[in-house]
Design an enzyme around this catalytic site. Structure first.
Site, PDB file in Angstrom:
ATOM      1  N   ASP A  34     -51.628  87.507  36.815  1.00  0.00           N
ATOM      2  CA  ASP A  34     -51.402  88.036  38.292  1.00  0.00           C
ATOM      3  C   ASP A  34     -50.797  86.923  38.867  1.00  0.00           C
ATOM      4  OD1 ASP A  34     -53.683  86.258  38.269  1.00  0.00           O
ATOM      5  OD2 ASP A  34     -54.161  86.683  40.258  1.00  0.00           O
ATOM      6  N   GLU A  71     -56.631  85.249  39.129  1.00  0.00           N
ATOM      7  CA  GLU A  71     -56.892  83.879  39.314  1.00  0.00           C
ATOM      8  C   GLU A  71     -56.226  83.433  40.768  1.00  0.00           C
ATOM      9  OE1 GLU A  71     -55.412  79.753  39.694  1.00  0.00           O
ATOM     10  OE2 GLU A  71     -54.244  81.444  40.081  1.00  0.00           O
TER      11      GLU A  71
END
Length: 349
Positions: free
Chosen positions: A98, A163
């Site tokens: 991500d 994250e």
């Protein structure tokens, strides 16, 4: 003999990358084009599509990969057995697929999800955090696999999808995932290095504790000509609260914030940067750090509180003399060994 074998393998790796360079570049750019912004639910489909692509890409190279469900976005999990035996030591490599939001768009020289090469470097959201790093780590595994030299160690990858938004799914699923993630060593390929041509191994990292703050002052926006000087402006209250997080010497004023923080000094360690370095690299015009600590300790070892954004009211073109009904801010603490995140969260609140 070890040196001779090493030289031979270096040449084999170089030859492999040269043969596959064009396809590697194409695959990397495909990976970068996914707008996998985990902090914004509008991009949920893109985040999931990115994870699916990564698994397909790995399987296409003969790598054992699968999606592992969490309470949120899935983990891309890889497990390749070493040549010695299933009982050999295991290395777990961590990264994430991500990326952070791209605002403000007008600050980009090229579209954030359309990779652009400038002076030999690829620019796109995620190219250096963390798609670039996890991609080259996976490429190393693919190269070793195709060259038939995995080595004696078992290798696992845990590549998560949030994250940048607090690792919620990984955190809440960690107990159930322990058998899969069990390893002898952990390597996080999401760190910095001093210079592009000087590899580095990071031995520790500060943790992150994120917050959102909202102040509501009225049920609707107010006219400052009518109620200015009477209504307590939420923006004024917010900036006063935020400013009170530090004293004049940069000491964080959250109660008990420094409980458990050791010295963790850098005695005998050469710190490679100076303020001039940061000005050259990032155009920083002003510096401020906790008093009594050098630049190295402030950068590597000391806990922090940072404000990431303030919103509310009117900031468009022209004038709108409004006292906003609400003001919001996003901030986070970077924590070090010995601090208690739960206690700090309560005290900051």
């Amino acid at each position: 003999m070890g040196k001779v074998v090493g030289v031979v393998m270096d040449k084999a790796y170089a030859s492999w990358f040269d043969r596959n360079r064009s396809q590697i570049r194409q695959d990397f750019e495909t990976f970068l084009r996914f707008p996998s912004i985990s902090t914004n639910s509008l991009y949920r489909t893109s985040v999931l599509e990115c994870s699916l692509w990564l698994v397909r890409w790995l399987k296409g190279h003969g790598i054992r990969a699968e999606l592992v469900d969490t309470t949120s976005y899935p983990i891309v999990w890889v497990h390749e057995l070493g040549e010695a035996s299933q009982e050999a030591e295991t290395l777990l490599v961590y990264g994430h697929y991500d990326v952070q939001p791209v605002d403000p768009l007008e600050a980009w020289q090229s579209p954030p999800f359309e990779p652009s090469e400038r002076e030999g470097e690829i620019y796109a959201r995620g190219a250096s955090d963390n798609k670039g790093q996890i991609f080259y780590a996976l490429l190393a595994l693919i190269a070793k696999k195709e060259l038939g030299c995995i080595g004696p160690m078992n290798i696992k990858f845990c590549i998560e999808g949030e994250e940048e938004s607090g690792s919620v799914g990984l955190l809440h699923s960690l107990s159930a995932l322990q058998p899969k993630l069990a390893a002898d060593y952990l390597l996080v390929v999401d760190m910095s290095q001093v210079e592009p041509d000087r590899p580095a191994v990071t031995l520790g990292a500060r943790g992150m504790l994120p917050f959102e703050v909202e102040i509501e002052g009225s049920v609707q926006d107010l006219h400052s000509g009518l109620l200015g000087g009477v209504a307590y402006n939420p923006h004024r209250a917010l900036v006063q609260l935020l400013a009170a997080c530090w004293d004049a010497r940069g000491r964080i004023q959250i109660p008990h914030f420094y409980d458990g923080v050791g010295t963790h000094g850098l005695e005998g360690v050469t710190y490679p940067y100076s303020e001039k370095t940061f000005t050259t690299l990032f155009g920083i015009d002003a510096f401020f750090r906790e008093a009594d600590y050098g630049l190295g300790e402030a950068n590597w070892c000391r806990p922090t509180v940072e404000i990431h954004g303030i919103a509310g009211g009117y900031v468009g073109e022209g004038v709108k003399t409004v006292i906003a009904s609400r003001a919001q801010a996003k901030l986070s603490c970077r924590l070090v060994l010995g601090q208690n995140p739960a206690q700090i969260a309560r005290n900051l609140e």
